[in-house]
Design a protein around this motif. Structure first.
Motif, mmCIF file in Angstrom:
data_model
loop_
_atom_site.group_PDB
_atom_site.id
_atom_site.type_symbol
_atom_site.label_atom_id
_atom_site.label_comp_id
_atom_site.label_asym_id
_atom_site.label_seq_id
_atom_site.Cartn_x
_atom_site.Cartn_y
_atom_site.Cartn_z
ATOM 1 N N HIS A 195 2.861 15.347 4.876
ATOM 2 C CA HIS A 195 1.891 15.882 5.834
ATOM 3 C C HIS A 195 2.217 15.529 7.274
ATOM 4 N N TYR A 196 2.967 14.450 7.458
ATOM 5 C CA TYR A 196 3.392 14.134 8.839
ATOM 6 C C TYR A 196 4.239 15.289 9.392
ATOM 7 N N ASP A 245 3.129 3.071 2.854
ATOM 8 C CA ASP A 245 2.205 4.211 2.746
ATOM 9 C C ASP A 245 2.911 5.440 2.160
ATOM 10 N N TRP A 259 0.161 0.792 10.298
ATOM 11 C CA TRP A 259 -0.314 1.877 9.442
ATOM 12 C C TRP A 259 -0.169 3.250 10.091
ATOM 13 N N TRP A 260 0.473 4.221 9.390
ATOM 14 C CA TRP A 260 0.348 5.652 9.703
ATOM 15 C C TRP A 260 0.881 5.982 11.097
ATOM 16 N N ARG A 291 4.087 8.494 0.188
ATOM 17 C CA ARG A 291 3.453 9.466 -0.725
ATOM 18 C C ARG A 291 4.516 10.101 -1.630
ATOM 19 N N HIS A 316 0.995 5.555 -1.879
ATOM 20 C CA HIS A 316 0.310 6.613 -2.654
ATOM 21 C C HIS A 316 1.227 7.089 -3.779
ATOM 22 N N SER A 337 -10.627 3.487 2.848
ATOM 23 C CA SER A 337 -10.393 3.792 4.255
ATOM 24 C C SER A 337 -11.766 4.048 4.870
ATOM 25 N N HIS A 353 0.841 -1.200 0.000
ATOM 26 C CA HIS A 353 0.000 0.000 0.000
ATOM 27 C C HIS A 353 0.875 1.248 0.000
ATOM 28 N N ARG A 382 -9.287 2.292 -5.497
ATOM 29 C CA ARG A 382 -9.643 2.929 -4.225
ATOM 30 C C ARG A 382 -10.998 3.606 -4.371
HETATM 31 O O1 FIX Z 1 -6.259 6.264 3.634
HETATM 32 C C1 FIX Z 1 -5.040 6.118 3.436
HETATM 33 O O2 FIX Z 1 -4.567 5.478 2.461
HETATM 34 C C2 FIX Z 1 -4.066 6.770 4.408
HETATM 35 O O3 FIX Z 1 -2.865 6.024 4.421
HETATM 36 C C3 FIX Z 1 -3.789 8.195 3.964
HETATM 37 O O4 FIX Z 1 -5.016 8.871 3.853
HETATM 38 C C4 FIX Z 1 -2.886 8.947 4.938
HETATM 39 O O5 FIX Z 1 -2.881 10.321 4.610
HETATM 40 C C5 FIX Z 1 -1.464 8.463 4.884
HETATM 41 O O6 FIX Z 1 -0.796 8.664 3.892
HETATM 42 C C6 FIX Z 1 -0.947 7.787 6.008
HETATM 43 O O7 FIX Z 1 0.224 7.349 6.038
#
Ligand code: FIX
Ligand code: ZN
Length: 414
Positions: free
Chosen positions: A49-50, A355, A325-326, A357, A28, A223, A26, A170
């Motif tokens: 964004h983190y 994850d 995750w995240w 981006r 982005h 999500s 997974h 998605r």
């Molecule tokens: O829904 C998602 O795929 C989340 O991973 C993202 O919305 C989130 O912003 C993210 O990139 C977390 O790591």
């Protein structure tokens, strides 16, 4: 059969993990054929964004003033705030420095200009090749949203693909904001209405089928909020029951459920404004139990859900647990969660996804995760050896290759 001597287990495990090829289930990310949808380089790394969320903890800059800055100005502010005015000890900050270090840049110099010059010297194709090889990536799974206008137009015109970038369909807008997506579907020629009549459900199945054919996705995903329950007499509940699950079953696609996101608790932070909530594991159990011919690829965002999710996976072989995750992708929690999963599930899970981006992030997210997963596996194989059972190097390699890719592909192809 000659097993690895206990004093060589650590070396065997770390070597297997270091050499394991990775499928990142997974992300982005986008392949180069998606143009500027693929983000890479130091400025994109800094405005992840983190890091934006972390920066605002130290400054009084109004949100809109920040968003009105150029990307470079935003990156300069993040760099000054999180790396110069304060020590970059957070996981997301350390990640940026790990990337620079693994690219051979002089982190000690703290020279943002020099780092920018390095990236400006690279072409995107050259940098994709470099990044994949540096971290041992075979393939990343994208997040592909047909309701995103920019991405949709690429899919409708794309020629050829890059096998290193596989698709995931998605469908958040379809499930979580059907009123809005219903209008888009009508604009695209699907005879749908918000009353979700039988003919509308049939048209939604047609929409999903057409995008499955166009994208050739490895799974369908969404999500979902902490309040997600199923079955539910709501647009989301009805579309999952009458459209998503039947189409996934017909095409043998897992339904990827990423559960526990509280969207935009602080809207001023935009993408950085999401938070976490504890979710309902019984919904996951009910779906796995009532749809035995469907496959479910599940990750949950709350730390409090991790143990019960692992226990649920013990009950349902059509449930594959993946990732930390995240807000869970931090060393202390990756260690805790991975150890618990080994103890409850053996090797039948997918320990991590990036994850990412920004392309460069795979370098640090996988380097950091591999280190911790190797630590946990060393402990577990040492515990095994203490019983007198000595695993062979081939067995350790087999197990590790499963964790970093084969478990996913076997589940996809099952
Ligand atoms: O829904 C998602 O795929 C989340 O991973 C993202 O919305 C989130 O912003 C993210 O990139 C977390 O790591
Ligand atoms: Zn994601």
């Amino acid at each position: 059969m000659k097993g690895v001597e206990s004093n060589h287990i650590e070396q065997a495990v770390r070597s297997a993990v270091e050499n394991a090829r990775i499928t990142d289930v997974h992300t982005h990310l986008f392949g180069p054929q998606f143009g500027d949808l693929l983000l890479w380089g130091i400025d994109e790394l800094l405005i992840y964004h983190y890091l934006i969320a972390e920066t605002f903890r130290y400054i009084d800059t109004p949100y809109e003033a920040f968003w009105n800055m150029s990307k470079r100005e935003q990156a300069d502010l993040v760099w000054k705030t999180l790396f110069i005015d304060n020590s970059p000890i957070s996981e997301a900050c350390r990640g940026v420095l790990s990337v620079l270090s693994k690219l051979g840049l002089d982190v000690r110099a703290r020279d943002l200009t020099a780092y920018r010059e390095y990236f400006e010297s690279k072409s995107v194709e050259e940098y994709v090749d470099l990044t994949f090889e540096l971290i041992g990536l075979d393939c990343v799974v994208m997040t592909n949203d047909p309701f995103d206008d920019q991405e949709r137009s690429v899919w409708l015109s794309i020629q050829g693909d890059d096998p290193r970038f596989r698709a995931a369909l998605r469908i958040d807008p379809l499930l979580n904001s059907f009123d809005t997506s219903c209008k888009k579907l009508r604009d695209w020629g699907y005879e749908v209405d918000t009353a979700l009549s039988e003919s509308t459900l049939s048209e939604i199945r047609r929409f999903l089928t057409e995008w499955v054919s166009r994208m050739n996705p490895l799974y369908m995903a969404a999500s979902l909020p902490p309040s997600f329950v199923f079955p539910e007499d709501s647009p989301r509940g009805r579309i999952i029951e009458h459209c998503v699950l039947p189409v996934c079953k017909e095409y043998g696609l897992p339904f990827g459920m990423m559960i526990g996101v509280k969207k935009l608790v602080n809207p001023g932070l935009r993408l950085a404004g999401d938070s976490v909530g504890k979710s309902d594991i019984e919904t996951v159990e009910r779906l796995c139990s009532n749809y035995p011919d469907n496959k479910f690829l599940v990750t949950m965002l709350a730390r409090e859900n991790q143990h019960e999710l692992a226990v649920a996976a013990r009950k349902y072989r059509n449930l594959m647990v993946f990732g930390c995750w995240w807000f869970l992708n931090n060393p202390s929690l990756v260690r805790e969660i991975t150890a618990m999963r080994c103890e409850l599930l053996g090797l039948s899970f997918i320990p991590q996804h990036s994850d990412a981006r920004v392309l460069d992030q795979v370098i640090y997210k996988w380097a950091h995760s591999k280190e911790i997963i190797a630590d946990v596996l060393v402990d577990k194989y040492n515990d095994l050896a203490a019983t007198g059972w000595t695993p062979t190097e081939d067995e350790i390699r087999r197990d590790v290759e499963g964790l970093f890719g084969k478990n996913f592909w076997d589940f996809i192809e099952r």
